[in-house]
Design a protein around this motif. Structure first.
Motif, PDB file in Angstrom:
ATOM      1  N   ALA A  88      27.560  89.111  49.912  1.00 50.54           N
ATOM      2  CA  ALA A  88      26.620  88.006  50.106  1.00 50.54           C
ATOM      3  C   ALA A  88      26.798  86.952  49.026  1.00 50.54           C
ATOM      4  N   SER A 135      26.381  78.153  49.630  1.00 50.31           N
ATOM      5  CA  SER A 135      25.779  79.365  50.179  1.00 50.31           C
ATOM      6  C   SER A 135      24.536  79.783  49.400  1.00 50.31           C
ATOM      7  N   LYS A 162      21.263  84.248  51.477  1.00 48.35           N
ATOM      8  CA  LYS A 162      20.149  84.854  52.208  1.00 48.35           C
ATOM      9  C   LYS A 162      20.612  85.777  53.323  1.00 48.35           C
ATOM     10  N   MET A 163      21.571  85.321  54.127  1.00 49.36           N
ATOM     11  CA  MET A 163      21.986  86.117  55.286  1.00 49.36           C
ATOM     12  C   MET A 163      22.501  87.488  54.855  1.00 49.36           C
ATOM     13  N   TYR A 222      19.609  89.655  53.635  1.00 52.77           N
ATOM     14  CA  TYR A 222      18.789  90.094  54.764  1.00 52.77           C
ATOM     15  C   TYR A 222      19.495  91.177  55.588  1.00 52.77           C
ATOM     16  N   LEU A 223      20.807  91.043  55.765  1.00 55.46           N
ATOM     17  CA  LEU A 223      21.564  92.077  56.488  1.00 55.46           C
ATOM     18  C   LEU A 223      21.549  93.400  55.724  1.00 55.46           C
ATOM     19  N   ALA A 253      29.548  88.810  54.503  1.00 53.84           N
ATOM     20  CA  ALA A 253      28.782  87.580  54.674  1.00 53.84           C
ATOM     21  C   ALA A 253      28.925  86.641  53.479  1.00 53.84           C
ATOM     22  N   ASN A 307      29.821  80.163  63.568  1.00 55.72           N
ATOM     23  CA  ASN A 307      28.674  79.318  63.290  1.00 55.72           C
ATOM     24  C   ASN A 307      29.140  77.903  62.980  1.00 55.72           C
ATOM     25  N   ARG A 318      21.395  74.957  60.753  1.00 54.37           N
ATOM     26  CA  ARG A 318      22.374  76.045  60.758  1.00 54.37           C
ATOM     27  C   ARG A 318      23.128  76.029  59.453  1.00 54.37           C
TER      28      ARG A 318
END
Length: 183
Positions: free
Chosen positions: A16, A33, A36-37, A40-41, A95, A172, A179
């Motif tokens: 991350a 970046s 967060k993603m 969270y994953l 990520a 993405n 986004r």
């Protein structure tokens, strides 16, 4: 918060956040970046019963739960941490927003009252090397593009999927509103 057990017994490595490459002792090249993603994953995998290792660069949030949390800065540190922690994992979710470029670091602070020209060289492509290190891992990655049409987005994500021998690549278009970085 309730925990489930559908990932019990699974060992998952998550990367991350942003990496950064030093220009001099006080300046870096990085990206936007938030991390967060990936956090969270990692949290969701933990809440579903997985044994989670999170390797993270700069990010804007801290994990809420206690699992193996390794902090790194550079692409080299990230790749070394991935190689060290990959052996016993069932899945890797990559990520992290890995810096694409580095420069020859100056050992001294570069004076700010002069023009500066940086020569950038590509960094190691971590995602594309994971299955060369551990063939039998489920590999999930992300492909960010900026303001491209759907066909280009899908084709670039598919190319990454093939190049890395990955199992999943999430595409993405970060050029669209709400986004991408920190959205």
């Amino acid at each position: 918060v309730s925990r489930r057990s559908d990932l019990a017994g699974k060992r998952i490595l998550v990367t991350a956040g942003a990496t950064s490459e030093e220009i001099d002792p006080v300046r870096v090249i990085t990206n936007k970046s938030s991390g967060k993603m990936g956090v969270y994953l990692a949290e969701e995998a933990f809440l579903r019963g997985a044994d989670v290792t999170l390797i993270r660069g700069v990010n804007s949030i801290e994990p809420k739960y206690h699992f193996n949390d390794i902090k790194i800065s550079s692409v080299k540190e990230l790749f070394n941490a991935v190689k060290k922690n990959l052996k016993d994992k069932d899945m890797m979710i990559h990520a992290a927003a890995v810096s694409d470029f580095k420069t020859n670091k100056s050992n001294d602070k570069i004076k700010s009252n002069q023009n500066l020209h940086l020569e950038l060289t590509p960094t190691t492509k971590i995602f594309e090397n994971v299955k060369k290190i551990k063939k039998n891992i489920v590999l999930v990655g992300f492909k960010a593009e900026f303001s491209v049409n759907k066909k280009i987005l899908v084709n670039r994500a598919y190319s990454l999927l093939k190049d890395a021998d990955a199992d999943f690549v999430v595409a993405n278009d970060i050029g669209k509103k709400n986004r991408g970085f920190d959205a």
